[in-house]
Design a protein around this motif. Sequence first.
Motif, PDB file in Angstrom:
ATOM      1  N   PRO A 576      11.382  35.216  75.751  1.00 26.35           N
ATOM      2  CA  PRO A 576      10.061  35.860  75.813  1.00 26.35           C
ATOM      3  C   PRO A 576      10.013  37.196  75.094  1.00 26.35           C
ATOM      4  O   PRO A 576       8.947  37.782  74.943  1.00 26.35           O
ATOM      5  N   TYR A 577      11.189  37.690  74.675  1.00 24.54           N
ATOM      6  CA  TYR A 577      11.240  38.965  73.969  1.00 24.54           C
ATOM      7  C   TYR A 577      11.032  38.698  72.475  1.00 24.54           C
ATOM      8  O   TYR A 577      11.822  37.999  71.838  1.00 24.54           O
ATOM      9  N   LEU A 578       9.998  39.250  71.932  1.00 24.55           N
ATOM     10  CA  LEU A 578       9.589  38.932  70.563  1.00 24.55           C
ATOM     11  C   LEU A 578      10.289  39.783  69.513  1.00 24.55           C
ATOM     12  O   LEU A 578       9.892  39.774  68.351  1.00 24.55           O
ATOM     13  N   LYS A 579      11.313  40.516  69.928  1.00 25.95           N
ATOM     14  CA  LYS A 579      12.035  41.338  68.966  1.00 25.95           C
ATOM     15  C   LYS A 579      12.703  40.451  67.927  1.00 25.95           C
ATOM     16  O   LYS A 579      13.329  39.448  68.239  1.00 25.95           O
ATOM     17  N   GLU A 580      12.578  40.850  66.675  1.00 24.62           N
ATOM     18  CA  GLU A 580      13.096  40.031  65.583  1.00 24.62           C
ATOM     19  C   GLU A 580      14.606  40.239  65.428  1.00 24.62           C
ATOM     20  O   GLU A 580      15.068  41.326  65.096  1.00 24.62           O
ATOM     21  N   THR A 581      15.365  39.199  65.697  1.00 22.24           N
ATOM     22  CA  THR A 581      16.818  39.217  65.528  1.00 22.24           C
ATOM     23  C   THR A 581      17.240  37.984  64.739  1.00 22.24           C
ATOM     24  O   THR A 581      16.490  37.010  64.611  1.00 22.24           O
ATOM     25  N   LEU A 582      18.466  37.996  64.229  1.00 22.28           N
ATOM     26  CA  LEU A 582      18.964  36.859  63.475  1.00 22.28           C
ATOM     27  C   LEU A 582      19.075  35.617  64.343  1.00 22.28           C
ATOM     28  O   LEU A 582      18.984  34.493  63.847  1.00 22.28           O
ATOM     29  N   ASN A 583      19.287  35.802  65.657  1.00 24.06           N
ATOM     30  CA  ASN A 583      19.391  34.648  66.549  1.00 24.06           C
ATOM     31  C   ASN A 583      18.082  33.863  66.630  1.00 24.06           C
ATOM     32  O   ASN A 583      18.087  32.685  66.988  1.00 24.06           O
ATOM     33  N   SER A 584      16.977  34.523  66.340  1.00 23.91           N
ATOM     34  CA  SER A 584      15.674  33.849  66.436  1.00 23.91           C
ATOM     35  C   SER A 584      15.079  33.526  65.072  1.00 23.91           C
ATOM     36  O   SER A 584      13.914  33.144  64.977  1.00 23.91           O
ATOM     37  N   LEU A 585      15.863  33.691  64.007  1.00 25.91           N
ATOM     38  CA  LEU A 585      15.398  33.382  62.659  1.00 25.91           C
ATOM     39  C   LEU A 585      16.103  32.127  62.153  1.00 25.91           C
ATOM     40  O   LEU A 585      17.297  31.916  62.396  1.00 25.91           O
ATOM     41  N   TRP A 586      15.374  31.302  61.422  1.00 27.74           N
ATOM     42  CA  TRP A 586      15.872  30.030  60.936  1.00 27.74           C
ATOM     43  C   TRP A 586      15.469  29.848  59.470  1.00 27.74           C
ATOM     44  O   TRP A 586      14.598  30.566  58.970  1.00 27.74           O
ATOM     45  N   ASN A 587      16.122  28.888  58.821  1.00 29.60           N
ATOM     46  CA  ASN A 587      15.663  28.471  57.501  1.00 29.60           C
ATOM     47  C   ASN A 587      15.810  26.959  57.383  1.00 29.60           C
ATOM     48  O   ASN A 587      16.604  26.330  58.100  1.00 29.60           O
ATOM     49  N   VAL A 588      15.032  26.388  56.498  1.00 28.17           N
ATOM     50  CA  VAL A 588      15.077  24.939  56.262  1.00 28.17           C
ATOM     51  C   VAL A 588      16.125  24.691  55.190  1.00 28.17           C
ATOM     52  O   VAL A 588      16.052  25.241  54.089  1.00 28.17           O
ATOM     53  N   GLU A 589      17.115  23.829  55.544  1.00 25.37           N
ATOM     54  CA  GLU A 589      18.216  23.595  54.596  1.00 25.37           C
ATOM     55  C   GLU A 589      18.038  22.259  53.877  1.00 25.37           C
ATOM     56  O   GLU A 589      17.786  22.222  52.676  1.00 25.37           O
ATOM     57  N   ASP A 590      18.223  21.173  54.583  1.00 28.14           N
ATOM     58  CA  ASP A 590      18.008  19.855  53.970  1.00 28.14           C
ATOM     59  C   ASP A 590      16.513  19.511  53.991  1.00 28.14           C
ATOM     60  O   ASP A 590      15.825  19.778  54.995  1.00 28.14           O
ATOM     61  N   HIS A 591      16.054  18.915  52.937  1.00 29.79           N
ATOM     62  CA  HIS A 591      14.620  18.597  52.838  1.00 29.79           C
ATOM     63  C   HIS A 591      14.472  17.283  52.069  1.00 29.79           C
ATOM     64  O   HIS A 591      14.807  17.202  50.883  1.00 29.79           O
ATOM     65  N   ILE A 592      13.975  16.258  52.773  1.00 31.60           N
ATOM     66  CA  ILE A 592      13.810  14.930  52.164  1.00 31.60           C
ATOM     67  C   ILE A 592      12.337  14.556  52.251  1.00 31.60           C
ATOM     68  O   ILE A 592      11.772  14.419  53.342  1.00 31.60           O
ATOM     69  N   ASN A 593      11.727  14.380  51.077  1.00 32.85           N
ATOM     70  CA  ASN A 593      10.330  13.938  51.010  1.00 32.85           C
ATOM     71  C   ASN A 593      10.134  13.240  49.670  1.00 32.85           C
ATOM     72  O   ASN A 593      10.088  13.876  48.620  1.00 32.85           O
ATOM     73  N   PRO A 594      10.025  11.901  49.696  1.00 36.46           N
ATOM     74  CA  PRO A 594       9.918  11.169  48.418  1.00 36.46           C
ATOM     75  C   PRO A 594       8.638  11.441  47.661  1.00 36.46           C
ATOM     76  O   PRO A 594       8.549  11.094  46.465  1.00 36.46           O
ATOM     77  N   LYS A 595       7.679  12.064  48.269  1.00 29.92           N
ATOM     78  CA  LYS A 595       6.404  12.303  47.588  1.00 29.92           C
ATOM     79  C   LYS A 595       6.404  13.611  46.806  1.00 29.92           C
ATOM     80  O   LYS A 595       5.422  13.913  46.132  1.00 29.92           O
ATOM     81  N   LEU A 596       7.507  14.402  46.897  1.00 31.90           N
ATOM     82  CA  LEU A 596       7.551  15.712  46.249  1.00 31.90           C
ATOM     83  C   LEU A 596       8.588  15.730  45.132  1.00 31.90           C
ATOM     84  O   LEU A 596       9.625  15.061  45.224  1.00 31.90           O
TER      85      LEU A 596
END
Length: 938
Positions: A576-596
């Motif tokens: 519930p704590y909205l402080k921005e930390t690395l534990n709450s940050l993500w990135n998209v790594e694998d990405h599969i979409n045949p339409k793109l």
Amino acid sequence: MLCASGRLLAAQAATTLPAPPRASGPALHCRRRELHFPGYPELPSCDPLAGRLVRQSVPPGQRAIRRRGKMPPATGGGLAESELRPRRGRCGPQASRAAGRDVAARAAARNPKGLAWGSRRFETASRWALLALVTLLSFATRFHRLDEPPHICWDETHFGKMGSYYINRTFFFDVHPPLGKMLIGLAGYLSGYDGTFLFQKPGDKYEHHSYMGMRGLCAFLGSWLVPFAYLTVLDLSKSLSAALLTAALLTFDTGCLTLSQYILLDPILMFFIMAAMLSMVKYNSCVDRPFSALWWFWLSLTGVSLAGALGVKFVGLFIILQVGLNTIADLWYLFGDLSLSLVTVGKHVTARVLCLIVLPLALYTATFAVHFMVLSKSGPGDGFFSSAFQARLSGNNLHNASIPEHLAYGSEITVKNLQMAIGYLHSHRHLYPEGIGARQQQVTTYLHKDYNNLWIIKKHNTNSDPLDPSFPVEFVRHGDIIRLEHKETSRNLHSHYHEAPLTRKHYQVTGYGINGTGDSNDFWRIEVVNRKFGNRIKVLRSRIRLIHLVTGCVLGSSGKVLPRWGWEQLEVTCTPYLKETLNSLWNVEDHINPKLPNISLNVLQPSFPEILLESHMVMIWGNNGLKPKDNEFTSKPWHWPINYQGLRFSGVNDTDFRVYLLGNPVVWWLNLLSIVLYLLSGSIIAVAMQRGTRVPAEVAGLSQVLLRGGGQVLLGWMLHYFPFFLMGRVLYFHHYFPAMLFSSMLTGFSPLLCSRHSVGHPPAALCLGLGLLAPGQGHTHGGNPEPPPGHRLQLLPLPPSGLRDGWSPGPGPPKSYGRTKVARLMGILRPLRRFQPGSRNFPEEPAGTQYWTLPAVRKLPKEPEEFCCPPGPSCGSAPGTEASIGESRSSVHSTTEDSNLQAAPWCAAQRRMGARGWTWVRVYVRAHCPYPFGTQTV
């Protein structure tokens, strides 16, 4: 017990004369000057190579001493009575030994050059022979039965496996720097090991696989610990007995022996630590030859060893700190040496910066460059590192990959946490157990590539398939509300107000729903850090947050390891704590979409500095998060010095070949006792020297060795032991062994603590300690008043047998009987005593005058001038000079019947100490004092 020895004579001579300016090199202990009188035998001379007194041809009965300065006129008995004395009372065995030495000395007199050269060659050959013997014993004990047991023991399952990874060039992750594991892999490769053994668990048989090369490397490096410690103690203490004792302790310690026989990092680490210590001591000993080839060699070797120690384990930082402190102290001393120009000091600083900072950093960085170059294939360590890091590993799905650049609905993705070593958002069919929140599907983070890491991104308000060709491509934008459906189980990422399994005040995250159908608790708002609403989300490069729409919490990972029911994966919570930390940050790594359309990821590969920085951050994080393995005994730092609990290497059942790591109790408890003894003795010696206690030069030399050499070793023990009390990671018994090396070297100094500076006298440390109870001559401004140059200063100890009731070993009133026993224990009696002004002895004397006289004199002259020689011609100097010394025609007669003193001339010295306004009067008396073994001039 009462027989005379050369050491006693050296100590007496050192007490007779004030210490000359300190010499450098081996002649440091040559404190005495001798003179050959016609008709008398030659006296001991100083051997500058050995730094000690060497007795020449001296008949047992006679010897002569040259006093420093002017020779007094013969008075009473003349020179023969006052300066020359026969040596009487030799014991039978010692007399025969002395006679043998005299014969050898007379032979040396006939051919001194040949014998000196031969003796020097014999001494050098003896030292090399002892070093070879110590090294041979060390290698013999370490390589004995090296092949047993023929199965995996303890951490061989890790470091042997890592050696296999290097041979196969497969990338892996470890909490330690790579040098030690690279050497293990190299040894295995050179010995014919093909890297195919799995190293799964302790107890697995090696069978036909070649493992002796890897064990042999560790045994080879561990065998050098003993000669390194031997040479270090020999250089610090200048004592062969101390070096041999250290070598014996380490040779026959079962703990060091066991640790050196298996595929472990510890023998490699200790090899570089001891090499750095020895190199530092060696280049310190070349201080009189700065910038010579030998000085540069040892200084550079110190830097190489420091890089090696740090390249094996981060524990190498402790030896770096020790060398750094030594270097700072060395430079501080050079900066205070006014005989050196600032240019020379600058050269010293530059040399140390190049060899002790630049060179180690370059070598340490080079080990990582080789590490990354060799491990070029994807392996089990990929998930610990960022997506950009993984893109450089061949075999990884990101290597030379082409993926869509922007995220769209219907894409299959993996979501990776940006905190180091947290891993991928993961789920599996297992449920949370009863009593742990809602009994729904577990959601965790997992460090490795897995199909359970795949999620499908969908709109929150529709179940239609976005990949249907009839639907246009719709990109996910900053601020959109989405659902994440787990591909393998078709359950949605879900959160509610139930408490998280491990972290209090955080909400539980689960997998919920059937075939993608759930409730409003499945909705998440996706936000891109530092972006505006409506912006597209880029794969790998956009840092995103997932905010739960109902509770307002943020998806993150606490980094805590779940119990067995969670497969020891990491906990995922909604904070519930909205402080921005690395534990709450993500990135998209694998990405599969045949339409793109796809783009190449080669542009995302990081540079070498970025890789180096990331790898260190991951190693530090992994070190702090280490947990004990199953059925493994951990320990606390206070357990280690007392050998409280060992470590099982091999053998669970009674029928197994069992190996247990435990130190030799005799060695370890003796080390602990030596540490306590050194701290006590070192404190006494430091305080005694600070208070200016006058001691024989031999005792003072031993004290300097104990404080400087022993202090270096004690500092090494403290730096390698006490930091473990501050560590939060799991600790094992083997972590103490680098400190154990230093404690064993400190035990080697114990012969010096217990050495006797003369026959029948107590240890040097005890003499200094008792000297504190009975302070010596007048002490002001850190020292005693000295006579003018060219005049005679004569102070010698009285014999222990001469102690009688009423004698006082130091300053005090005439009847200080309480210190007689102290003086008898010390064996050193200072023949002068101080009388305070205004006492019953000198009631009419003005304040500020202090008189010194023989303790045996009970009745003093009534007139002060009969006792104190006034400035003038009679005292050998012009009126008004600051100090005067001369001969008085009076005589001091002992009034005690049992005194051993005879009538003798005396002289007085008077000097005014202007800083404190004190007048010091020192009386120098020449008298005959019969020793039990001869007559000692005092």
